[in-house]
Scaffold this active site. Structure first.
Site, PDB file in Angstrom:
ATOM      1  N   PRO A 215      40.311  38.662  34.480  1.00 51.21           N
ATOM      2  CA  PRO A 215      40.956  37.351  34.677  1.00 51.21           C
ATOM      3  C   PRO A 215      42.338  37.478  35.309  1.00 51.21           C
ATOM      4  O   PRO A 215      42.906  36.486  35.751  1.00 51.21           O
ATOM      5  CB  PRO A 215      41.060  36.780  33.254  1.00 51.21           C
ATOM      6  CG  PRO A 215      40.922  37.947  32.338  1.00 51.21           C
ATOM      7  CD  PRO A 215      40.099  38.964  33.060  1.00 51.21           C
TER       8      PRO A 215
ATOM      9  N   GLU B 286      39.459  43.582  24.655  1.00 53.74           N
ATOM     10  CA  GLU B 286      40.753  43.204  25.232  1.00 53.74           C
ATOM     11  C   GLU B 286      40.888  43.640  26.686  1.00 53.74           C
ATOM     12  O   GLU B 286      41.878  43.336  27.344  1.00 53.74           O
ATOM     13  CB  GLU B 286      41.903  43.816  24.412  1.00 53.74           C
ATOM     14  CG  GLU B 286      42.089  43.184  23.051  1.00 53.74           C
ATOM     15  CD  GLU B 286      42.283  41.683  23.112  1.00 53.74           C
ATOM     16  OE1 GLU B 286      43.004  41.199  24.001  1.00 53.74           O
ATOM     17  OE2 GLU B 286      41.682  40.993  22.272  1.00 53.74           O
TER      18      GLU B 286
ATOM     19  N   ARG C  87      24.018  36.466  49.254  1.00 53.83           N
ATOM     20  CA  ARG C  87      23.742  35.319  50.147  1.00 53.83           C
ATOM     21  C   ARG C  87      24.250  35.545  51.562  1.00 53.83           C
ATOM     22  O   ARG C  87      23.763  34.965  52.509  1.00 53.83           O
ATOM     23  CB  ARG C  87      24.456  34.055  49.655  1.00 53.83           C
ATOM     24  CG  ARG C  87      23.956  33.414  48.444  1.00 53.83           C
ATOM     25  CD  ARG C  87      24.805  32.192  48.130  1.00 53.83           C
ATOM     26  NE  ARG C  87      24.722  31.151  49.145  1.00 53.83           N
ATOM     27  CZ  ARG C  87      23.675  30.377  49.328  1.00 53.83           C
ATOM     28  NH1 ARG C  87      22.614  30.514  48.579  1.00 53.83           N
ATOM     29  NH2 ARG C  87      23.680  29.455  50.274  1.00 53.83           N
TER      30      ARG C  87
ATOM     31  N   ASP D 251      27.359  26.343  54.508  1.00 52.18           N
ATOM     32  CA  ASP D 251      27.764  26.146  53.113  1.00 52.18           C
ATOM     33  C   ASP D 251      29.240  25.797  53.024  1.00 52.18           C
ATOM     34  O   ASP D 251      30.026  26.173  53.906  1.00 52.18           O
ATOM     35  CB  ASP D 251      27.574  27.446  52.318  1.00 52.18           C
ATOM     36  CG  ASP D 251      26.128  27.702  51.936  1.00 52.18           C
ATOM     37  OD1 ASP D 251      25.344  26.745  51.935  1.00 52.18           O
ATOM     38  OD2 ASP D 251      25.812  28.870  51.631  1.00 52.18           O
TER      39      ASP D 251
HETATM   40  N1  SAM Z   1      42.530  40.338  27.176  1.00 53.21           N
HETATM   41  C1  SAM Z   1      42.112  40.086  28.520  1.00 53.21           C
HETATM   42  C2  SAM Z   1      43.114  39.153  29.191  1.00 53.21           C
HETATM   43  O1  SAM Z   1      43.545  38.207  28.528  1.00 53.21           O
HETATM   44  O2  SAM Z   1      43.422  39.342  30.372  1.00 53.21           O
HETATM   45  C3  SAM Z   1      40.744  39.403  28.555  1.00 53.21           C
HETATM   46  C4  SAM Z   1      39.623  40.309  28.281  1.00 53.21           C
HETATM   47  S1  SAM Z   1      38.070  39.511  28.388  1.00 53.21           S
HETATM   48  C5  SAM Z   1      37.794  38.947  26.782  1.00 53.21           C
HETATM   49  C6  SAM Z   1      36.915  40.847  28.534  1.00 53.21           C
HETATM   50  C7  SAM Z   1      36.452  41.154  29.938  1.00 53.21           C
HETATM   51  O3  SAM Z   1      35.802  40.038  30.500  1.00 53.21           O
HETATM   52  C8  SAM Z   1      37.528  41.516  30.942  1.00 53.21           C
HETATM   53  O4  SAM Z   1      37.902  42.879  30.829  1.00 53.21           O
HETATM   54  C9  SAM Z   1      36.854  41.218  32.261  1.00 53.21           C
HETATM   55  O5  SAM Z   1      36.051  42.289  32.707  1.00 53.21           O
HETATM   56  C10 SAM Z   1      35.951  40.036  31.905  1.00 53.21           C
HETATM   57  N2  SAM Z   1      36.512  38.741  32.307  1.00 53.21           N
HETATM   58  C11 SAM Z   1      36.976  37.781  31.476  1.00 53.21           C
HETATM   59  N3  SAM Z   1      37.396  36.712  32.148  1.00 53.21           N
HETATM   60  C12 SAM Z   1      37.188  36.975  33.452  1.00 53.21           C
HETATM   61  C13 SAM Z   1      37.442  36.247  34.648  1.00 53.21           C
HETATM   62  N4  SAM Z   1      37.993  35.035  34.646  1.00 53.21           N
HETATM   63  N5  SAM Z   1      37.100  36.825  35.825  1.00 53.21           N
HETATM   64  C14 SAM Z   1      36.560  38.054  35.860  1.00 53.21           C
HETATM   65  N6  SAM Z   1      36.298  38.793  34.746  1.00 53.21           N
HETATM   66  C15 SAM Z   1      36.617  38.260  33.560  1.00 53.21           C
END
Ligand code: SAM
Length: 238
Positions: free
Chosen positions: A95, A122, A160, A175
């Site tokens: 994220p 995490e 795609r 698209d």
């Molecule tokens: N503690 C982290 C933070 O707040 O940045 C979030 C960890 S999340 C619970 C677990 C995993 O989900 C991340 O390591 C990532 O690989 C994936 N993930 C969660 N949200 C995402 C997003 N918006 N885009 C891409 N991957 C995501």
């Protein structure tokens, strides 16, 4: 040329090849059958050198949650990369990455091999991120439980764009976000209609029934520009 995806995950079964796995149906499945794409999921756990094959541990400094350890992921990446001579582009789904946009999707669709890293808990120990130096990609400003679904979304968007993946060669060019206006600006798609001609008292725009292809193309472009202006004016900013 076949695009190869490698997914590094602690849940490789999410990338099963058979339906109802998300990528085992529809366009990704057809693209795979046509040899345009292949994917291999690797379990990071298989590379853990500790006694219980652990891939995560408690955070230094305390606090809730677990952190994915450096060693299993680092060794998994090195082993997977060594298994095929094609050079990889490393991508971490997080994220905290740059929000995914169509230009990056299009660029990644030209690479021979993409290595996708899915985090959990995490997230990853910061030191392994530093060492791997991946492109960090986010699906948007919200948090998923793991990177697997994010990896699948990225894979679907890239597949795609592979030449021949869609039935109609240029249909992905129309698209949203791929379609271009006269100045090269990216536009949203126009509205679409199909049979019946009337539904719940609602007709379809007359121009679409005219058979005049030039007029229809002009109408569609105008609709795309209007929609983009109304819904996503940011796309029109220089
Ligand atoms: N503690 C982290 C933070 O707040 O940045 C979030 C960890 S999340 C619970 C677990 C995993 O989900 C991340 O390591 C990532 O690989 C994936 N993930 C969660 N949200 C995402 C997003 N918006 N885009 C891409 N991957 C995501």
């Amino acid at each position: 040329m076949t695009l190869r995806f490698d997914i590094l995950t602690t849940f490789p079964e999410m990338f099963g090849l058979e339906a109802p796995a998300a990528l085992g149906l529809s366009i990704p499945a057809r693209a795979r059958a046509a040899g345009l794409v292949e994917w291999h999921a690797t379990n990071i756990r298989d590379f853990a050198e500790n006694k219980h094959s652990k891939t995560d541990d408690r955070p230094f400094g305390g606090g809730p949650g677990m952190v994915m350890m450096c060693q299993p992921l680092w060794d998994a990446v090195r082993a997977v990369e060594a298994s095929d001579p094609r050079p990889t582009t490393r991508i971490l789904l997080t994220p905290q990455g740059a929000p995914l946009k169509q230009p990056l999707v299009e660029e990644l669709a030209t690479r021979p091999r993409l290595l996708l890293i899915a985090g959990h808990y995490e997230g990853l120990d910061e030191r392994v991120i530093e060492k791997l130096d991946p492109i960090e990609v986010s699906l948007g400003d919200y948090v998923l439980s793991g990177g697997e679904l994010a990896a699948m979304v990225l894979m679907d968007a890239i597949i795609r764009k592979l030449p021949g993946a869609l039935g109609h060669e240029d249909s992905s060019e129309e698209d949203s976000f791929s379609a271009r206006g006269p100045g090269g600006e990216r536009l949203l798609d126009c509205p679409h209609y199909t049979k019946p001609r009337e539904w719940m008292g609602m007709g379809v725009p007359e121009v679409l029934l005219s058979g005049d292809h030039g007029k229809i193309a002009r109408w569609r472009l105008e609709q795309m520009r209007e929609r983009t202006r109304a819904r996503r004016p940011d796309l029109l900013e220089p």
